[in-house]
Scaffold this active site. Structure first.
Site, PDB file in Angstrom:
ATOM      1  N   ASN A   9      12.492  19.751   8.257  1.00 41.71           N
ATOM      2  CA  ASN A   9      12.011  19.837   6.872  1.00 41.71           C
ATOM      3  C   ASN A   9      12.195  18.455   6.249  1.00 41.71           C
ATOM      4  OD1 ASN A   9      11.463  20.345   4.203  1.00 41.71           O
ATOM      5  ND2 ASN A   9      13.368  21.463   3.810  1.00 41.71           N
ATOM      6  N   LYS A  11      11.298  17.378   3.481  1.00 38.17           N
ATOM      7  CA  LYS A  11      11.387  17.387   2.015  1.00 38.17           C
ATOM      8  C   LYS A  11      10.442  16.315   1.438  1.00 38.17           C
ATOM      9  CE  LYS A  11      16.157  18.854   2.424  1.00 38.17           C
ATOM     10  NZ  LYS A  11      17.240  19.436   1.680  1.00 38.17           N
ATOM     11  N   HIS A  93      12.556  28.090  -0.025  1.00 43.56           N
ATOM     12  CA  HIS A  93      13.651  27.126   0.135  1.00 43.56           C
ATOM     13  C   HIS A  93      14.492  27.121  -1.149  1.00 43.56           C
ATOM     14  CE1 HIS A  93      15.848  23.391   0.678  1.00 43.56           C
ATOM     15  NE2 HIS A  93      15.553  23.471   1.970  1.00 43.56           N
ATOM     16  N   GLU A  95      15.698  24.846  -2.805  1.00 38.97           N
ATOM     17  CA  GLU A  95      15.291  23.850  -3.804  1.00 38.97           C
ATOM     18  C   GLU A  95      14.097  24.358  -4.614  1.00 38.97           C
ATOM     19  OE1 GLU A  95      15.039  20.597  -1.026  1.00 38.97           O
ATOM     20  OE2 GLU A  95      17.223  20.652  -0.813  1.00 38.97           O
ATOM     21  N   GLU A 164      20.107  29.694   5.034  1.00 40.10           N
ATOM     22  CA  GLU A 164      20.536  28.381   4.563  1.00 40.10           C
ATOM     23  C   GLU A 164      21.489  28.558   3.380  1.00 40.10           C
ATOM     24  OE1 GLU A 164      17.609  25.083   5.804  1.00 40.10           O
ATOM     25  OE2 GLU A 164      17.018  25.816   3.848  1.00 40.10           O
ATOM     26  N   GLY A 170      22.358  19.579   2.572  1.00 38.64           N
ATOM     27  CA  GLY A 170      22.446  18.187   2.144  1.00 38.64           C
ATOM     28  C   GLY A 170      23.836  17.750   1.730  1.00 38.64           C
ATOM     29  N   SER A 208      23.097  21.105   6.813  1.00 35.81           N
ATOM     30  CA  SER A 208      23.910  20.041   7.394  1.00 35.81           C
ATOM     31  C   SER A 208      24.067  20.170   8.908  1.00 35.81           C
ATOM     32  CB  SER A 208      25.282  19.968   6.708  1.00 35.81           C
ATOM     33  OG  SER A 208      25.120  19.599   5.346  1.00 35.81           O
ATOM     34  N   GLY A 229      17.114  19.397   7.668  1.00 34.56           N
ATOM     35  CA  GLY A 229      16.664  18.521   6.598  1.00 34.56           C
ATOM     36  C   GLY A 229      16.910  17.058   6.933  1.00 34.56           C
ATOM     37  N   GLY A 230      17.993  16.515   6.400  1.00 33.06           N
ATOM     38  CA  GLY A 230      18.264  15.075   6.530  1.00 33.06           C
ATOM     39  C   GLY A 230      18.171  14.556   7.952  1.00 33.06           C
TER      40      GLY A 230
HETATM   41  C1  PEP Z   1      17.090  21.905   4.353  1.00 35.81           C
HETATM   42  O1  PEP Z   1      16.677  21.222   3.437  1.00 35.81           O
HETATM   43  O2  PEP Z   1      16.458  22.904   4.693  1.00 35.81           O
HETATM   44  C2  PEP Z   1      18.325  21.505   5.017  1.00 35.81           C
HETATM   45  C3  PEP Z   1      18.879  22.340   5.842  1.00 35.81           C
HETATM   46  O3  PEP Z   1      18.828  20.259   4.699  1.00 35.81           O
HETATM   47  P1  PEP Z   1      20.037  19.493   5.431  1.00 35.81           P
HETATM   48  O4  PEP Z   1      19.851  19.681   6.920  1.00 35.81           O
HETATM   49  O5  PEP Z   1      19.894  18.081   5.003  1.00 35.81           O
HETATM   50  O6  PEP Z   1      21.296  20.132   4.961  1.00 35.81           O
END
Ligand code: PEP
Length: 246
Positions: A9, A11, A93, A95, A164, A170, A208, A229-230
């Site tokens: 993802n 983002k 999500h 966010e 999640e 994040g 994470s 994500g990251g």
């Molecule tokens: C996400 O945005 O779905 C996510 C899991 O982010 P991160 O892996 O950065 O925690």
């Protein structure tokens, strides 16, 4: 037997130059044993479709409208995503839920719209830290999932669910493998009560996930890969996570 799925993802990150490098790195690392996909910002779907056209890595978007077309300025329909060859679309999500006030019913309507056009919705569920501390984590996740199960009806078995925990996204603070497995088992049980396909459904963990914790998370019996994500923005990290799921 469920084949794991790892989804990046991105983002609201990237540029045409950076994306070309990232996708080139991922493509060069093929083949993967698990299924792999990237969910990219809308403007990059066309480039992504070209970059991934030849292989088995899939792509998708991070949101969609629940509407098919019409006067919805700024929104993007699932039909438009299908035009760009999307296989997946993330819905719900945290966010989107927090920053755009998306509620359970809207998330479920988006999942329904996705399935109607042949895309697989990746439905995100998860509790905040305050909800976990209050002992409400399972109730919150069950409520979020129940809205989707209710609206999808007999098609519920076709979605992918991503657990999640909001406090893990994040933050660098992943759920422990035991915490994640516990919630995944709750989700699996809820799906089993709703659809005959629950044992074949993929439930992803997100929050994470990094190369150094992916293998232990993915080795849990009800964790079938991850939503990343990251770490999906760096080819070497994303590839290591995909390998950990294989
Ligand atoms: C996400 O945005 O779905 C996510 C899991 O982010 P991160 O892996 O950065 O925690």
């Amino acid at each position: 037997m469920r084949n794991p799925l790892v989804v990046g993802n991105w983002k609201m990150n990237g540029s045409r130059t950076a994306n070309a490098e990232l996708l080139g790195g991922i493509v060069a690392a093929r083949p993967f044993v698990c299924d792999v996909a990237v969910c990219v910002p809308y403007p990059y779907l066309a480039d992504t479709a070209v970059a991934l056209a030849a292989g088995d890595i899939r792509w998708g978007a991070q949101d969609c409208s629940a509407q098919a077309d019409g006067a919805y300025t700024g929104d993007v329909s699932v039909g438009m995503l299908a035009d760009f060859g999307c296989r997946y679309v993330i819905v719900g999500h945290s966010e989107r839920r927090a920053l755009h006030a998306e509620g359970d019913t809207l998330v479920a309507e988006k999942a329904k719209a996705a399935l109607a056009r042949g895309l697989t919705p990746i439905v995100c569920v998860g509790e905040t830290l305050a909800q976990r501390d209050a002992g409400e984590a399972q109730a919150v996740v069950k409520r979020q999932l129940s809205a989707v199960i209710h609206i999808l009806g007999h098609c519920a078995g076709e979605m992918v669910v991503a657990y999640e925990p909001v406090w893990a996204i994040g933050t660098g603070r992943s759920a422990s493998p035991a915490q994640a497995q516990e919630m995944h088992a709750v989700i699996r049980a809820q799906l089993q009560a709703a659809t005959a396909h629950a044992d074949a459904m993929r439930i992803l963990y997100g929050g994470s996930v990094k190369p150094d914790n992916a293998a232990i998370l993915f080795s849990q019996p009800d964790i079938d890969g991850g939503l990343i994500g990251g770490a999906s923005l760096k080819a070497v990290d994303f590839i290591a996570i995909c390998r950990a799921a294989s």
